[in-house]
Write a protein that holds these residues in place. Structure first.
Motif, PDB file in Angstrom:
ATOM      1  N   TYR A  32       0.833  -1.206   0.000  1.00 28.27           N
ATOM      2  CA  TYR A  32       0.000   0.000   0.000  1.00 28.27           C
ATOM      3  C   TYR A  32       0.871   1.261   0.000  1.00 28.27           C
ATOM      4  O   TYR A  32       0.524   2.269  -0.620  1.00 28.27           O
ATOM      5  N   LEU A  33       2.015   1.207   0.663  1.00 25.73           N
ATOM      6  CA  LEU A  33       2.916   2.354   0.673  1.00 25.73           C
ATOM      7  C   LEU A  33       3.495   2.599  -0.722  1.00 25.73           C
ATOM      8  O   LEU A  33       3.696   3.756  -1.117  1.00 25.73           O
ATOM      9  N   ILE A  34       3.747   1.535  -1.468  1.00 23.96           N
ATOM     10  CA  ILE A  34       4.216   1.683  -2.846  1.00 23.96           C
ATOM     11  C   ILE A  34       3.146   2.379  -3.688  1.00 23.96           C
ATOM     12  O   ILE A  34       3.456   3.271  -4.494  1.00 23.96           O
ATOM     13  N   ILE A  35       1.886   2.008  -3.504  1.00 28.47           N
ATOM     14  CA  ILE A  35       0.799   2.673  -4.227  1.00 28.47           C
ATOM     15  C   ILE A  35       0.756   4.154  -3.863  1.00 28.47           C
ATOM     16  O   ILE A  35       0.586   5.027  -4.731  1.00 28.47           O
ATOM     17  N   THR A  36       0.946   4.458  -2.581  1.00 32.29           N
ATOM     18  CA  THR A  36       0.968   5.857  -2.148  1.00 32.29           C
ATOM     19  C   THR A  36       2.104   6.610  -2.823  1.00 32.29           C
ATOM     20  O   THR A  36       1.919   7.749  -3.281  1.00 32.29           O
ATOM     21  N   PHE A  37       3.279   6.006  -2.904  1.00 33.97           N
ATOM     22  CA  PHE A  37       4.406   6.672  -3.547  1.00 33.97           C
ATOM     23  C   PHE A  37       4.153   6.916  -5.029  1.00 33.97           C
ATOM     24  O   PHE A  37       4.546   7.954  -5.570  1.00 33.97           O
ATOM     25  N   PHE A  38       3.510   5.976  -5.707  1.00 29.84           N
ATOM     26  CA  PHE A  38       3.195   6.191  -7.118  1.00 29.84           C
ATOM     27  C   PHE A  38       2.180   7.317  -7.284  1.00 29.84           C
ATOM     28  O   PHE A  38       2.257   8.087  -8.249  1.00 29.84           O
ATOM     29  N   CYS A  39       1.245   7.437  -6.372  1.00 26.34           N
ATOM     30  CA  CYS A  39       0.283   8.549  -6.438  1.00 26.34           C
ATOM     31  C   CYS A  39       0.979   9.888  -6.230  1.00 26.34           C
ATOM     32  O   CYS A  39       0.658  10.873  -6.912  1.00 26.34           O
ATOM     33  N   ILE A  40       1.931   9.924  -5.311  1.00 21.97           N
ATOM     34  CA  ILE A  40       2.686  11.159  -5.090  1.00 21.97           C
ATOM     35  C   ILE A  40       3.522  11.496  -6.324  1.00 21.97           C
ATOM     36  O   ILE A  40       3.630  12.660  -6.715  1.00 21.97           O
ATOM     37  N   ALA A  41       4.083  10.491  -6.969  1.00 19.41           N
ATOM     38  CA  ALA A  41       4.820  10.726  -8.215  1.00 19.41           C
ATOM     39  C   ALA A  41       3.881  11.257  -9.294  1.00 19.41           C
ATOM     40  O   ALA A  41       4.279  12.107 -10.104  1.00 19.41           O
ATOM     41  N   GLY A  42       2.641  10.783  -9.314  1.00 13.89           N
ATOM     42  CA  GLY A  42       1.654  11.328 -10.243  1.00 13.89           C
ATOM     43  C   GLY A  42       1.373  12.791  -9.971  1.00 13.89           C
ATOM     44  O   GLY A  42       1.188  13.585 -10.901  1.00 13.89           O
ATOM     45  N   HIS A  43       1.348  13.172  -8.704  1.00 16.10           N
ATOM     46  CA  HIS A  43       1.174  14.589  -8.369  1.00 16.10           C
ATOM     47  C   HIS A  43       2.358  15.417  -8.868  1.00 16.10           C
ATOM     48  O   HIS A  43       2.180  16.536  -9.348  1.00 16.10           O
ATOM     49  N   TYR A  44       3.566  14.871  -8.741  1.00 17.31           N
ATOM     50  CA  TYR A  44       4.737  15.571  -9.272  1.00 17.31           C
ATOM     51  C   TYR A  44       4.617  15.757 -10.784  1.00 17.31           C
ATOM     52  O   TYR A  44       4.981  16.814 -11.311  1.00 17.31           O
ATOM     53  N   MET A  45       4.117  14.751 -11.473  1.00 18.31           N
ATOM     54  CA  MET A  45       3.932  14.870 -12.923  1.00 18.31           C
ATOM     55  C   MET A  45       2.914  15.955 -13.257  1.00 18.31           C
ATOM     56  O   MET A  45       3.078  16.692 -14.231  1.00 18.31           O
ATOM     57  N   LEU A  46       1.858  16.054 -12.450  1.00 17.62           N
ATOM     58  CA  LEU A  46       0.862  17.105 -12.684  1.00 17.62           C
ATOM     59  C   LEU A  46       1.446  18.498 -12.462  1.00 17.62           C
ATOM     60  O   LEU A  46       0.968  19.470 -13.062  1.00 17.62           O
ATOM     61  N   MET A  47       2.452  18.597 -11.610  1.00 16.52           N
ATOM     62  CA  MET A  47       3.091  19.886 -11.350  1.00 16.52           C
ATOM     63  C   MET A  47       4.230  20.160 -12.329  1.00 16.52           C
ATOM     64  O   MET A  47       4.997  21.108 -12.145  1.00 16.52           O
ATOM     65  N   ASN A  48       4.370  19.335 -13.347  1.00 20.41           N
ATOM     66  CA  ASN A  48       5.396  19.474 -14.381  1.00 20.41           C
ATOM     67  C   ASN A  48       6.803  19.315 -13.799  1.00 20.41           C
ATOM     68  O   ASN A  48       7.725  19.992 -14.199  1.00 20.41           O
ATOM     69  N   ALA A  49       6.940  18.413 -12.841  1.00 25.85           N
ATOM     70  CA  ALA A  49       8.242  18.111 -12.243  1.00 25.85           C
ATOM     71  C   ALA A  49       8.583  16.665 -12.577  1.00 25.85           C
ATOM     72  O   ALA A  49       8.599  15.798 -11.717  1.00 25.85           O
ATOM     73  N   GLN A  50       8.871  16.419 -13.848  1.00 21.38           N
ATOM     74  CA  GLN A  50       9.102  15.060 -14.318  1.00 21.38           C
ATOM     75  C   GLN A  50      10.328  14.427 -13.680  1.00 21.38           C
ATOM     76  O   GLN A  50      10.311  13.251 -13.322  1.00 21.38           O
ATOM     77  N   PHE A  51      11.392  15.195 -13.534  1.00 22.43           N
ATOM     78  CA  PHE A  51      12.613  14.656 -12.944  1.00 22.43           C
ATOM     79  C   PHE A  51      12.371  14.209 -11.512  1.00 22.43           C
ATOM     80  O   PHE A  51      12.780  13.122 -11.100  1.00 22.43           O
ATOM     81  N   LEU A  52      11.680  15.038 -10.745  1.00 26.61           N
ATOM     82  CA  LEU A  52      11.383  14.694  -9.358  1.00 26.61           C
ATOM     83  C   LEU A  52      10.490  13.459  -9.276  1.00 26.61           C
ATOM     84  O   LEU A  52      10.665  12.618  -8.401  1.00 26.61           O
ATOM     85  N   ALA A  53       9.542  13.320 -10.192  1.00 20.15           N
ATOM     86  CA  ALA A  53       8.666  12.154 -10.201  1.00 20.15           C
ATOM     87  C   ALA A  53       9.451  10.875 -10.467  1.00 20.15           C
ATOM     88  O   ALA A  53       9.262   9.863  -9.779  1.00 20.15           O
ATOM     89  N   ILE A  54      10.338  10.912 -11.432  1.00 20.66           N
ATOM     90  CA  ILE A  54      11.118   9.720 -11.775  1.00 20.66           C
ATOM     91  C   ILE A  54      12.081   9.361 -10.647  1.00 20.66           C
ATOM     92  O   ILE A  54      12.218   8.188 -10.275  1.00 20.66           O
TER      93      ILE A  54
END
Length: 165
Positions: A32-54
């Protein structure tokens, strides 16, 4: 479309974070924590922070979660060996969590006017723009940080090395 995706990722992140806490099985908590981390990475993508998401996916969902799973499987956590918490400890933990929430809400109460909207640039969050800023404007702090990390690594090796007599 972007707003709907934001709400979906937020809902999924909150639900999976709650399931991390409520799950009885530690392996399920890690998943479940991995799912949470992927959702947070999705938020980074929405903020146009691709490097931070990856980097977030590679470091947290990759390396740290593998480490957590390894430790959980190595410790072989069983219900019989788990110490039971008394009712007094549970009540004290609930009161402390409530107090922390009150402090957080109180500290963020007057901050809605402090947020300033900045125009979105096309290259914010991209690796090229990050590298350009890091190796021009912040070159000295970047190099000092690398020397400090190297010194910390050498210190950790020296502390962990067995002493010879």
């Amino acid at each position: 479309m972007t707003l709907n995706l934001f709400y979906f990722l937020s809902f999924l992140a909150i639900m999976s974070a709650i399931m991390v806490v409520l799950s009885k099985n530690p392996v399920y908590s890690v998943l479940y924590l991995i799912i949470t981390f992927f959702c947070i990475a999705g938020h980074y993508m929405l903020m146009n922070a691709q490097f931070l998401a990856i980097v977030h996916i590679i470091v947290y969902a990759g390396a740290i979660m593998v480490l957590f799973l390894y430790v959980i499987m190595l410790l072989n956590l069983n219900k019989e060996s788990e110490p039971h918490k008394s009712t007094l400890q549970k009540i004290a933990a609930t009161i402390c969590a409530g107090l922390v929430m009150i402090v957080l809400v109180g500290s963020l109460k007057g901050t809605e006017g402090m947020i300033q909207q900045q125009p979105a640039a096309a290259d914010i969050g991209l690796v090229k723009a990050l590298g350009q800023v890091m190796f021009t404007k912040f070159l000295l702090p970047f190099e000092i940080t690398s020397v400090l990390l190297l010194a910390a690594m050498v210190g950790a090796v020296m502390l962990g090395k067995p002493e010879k007599r």
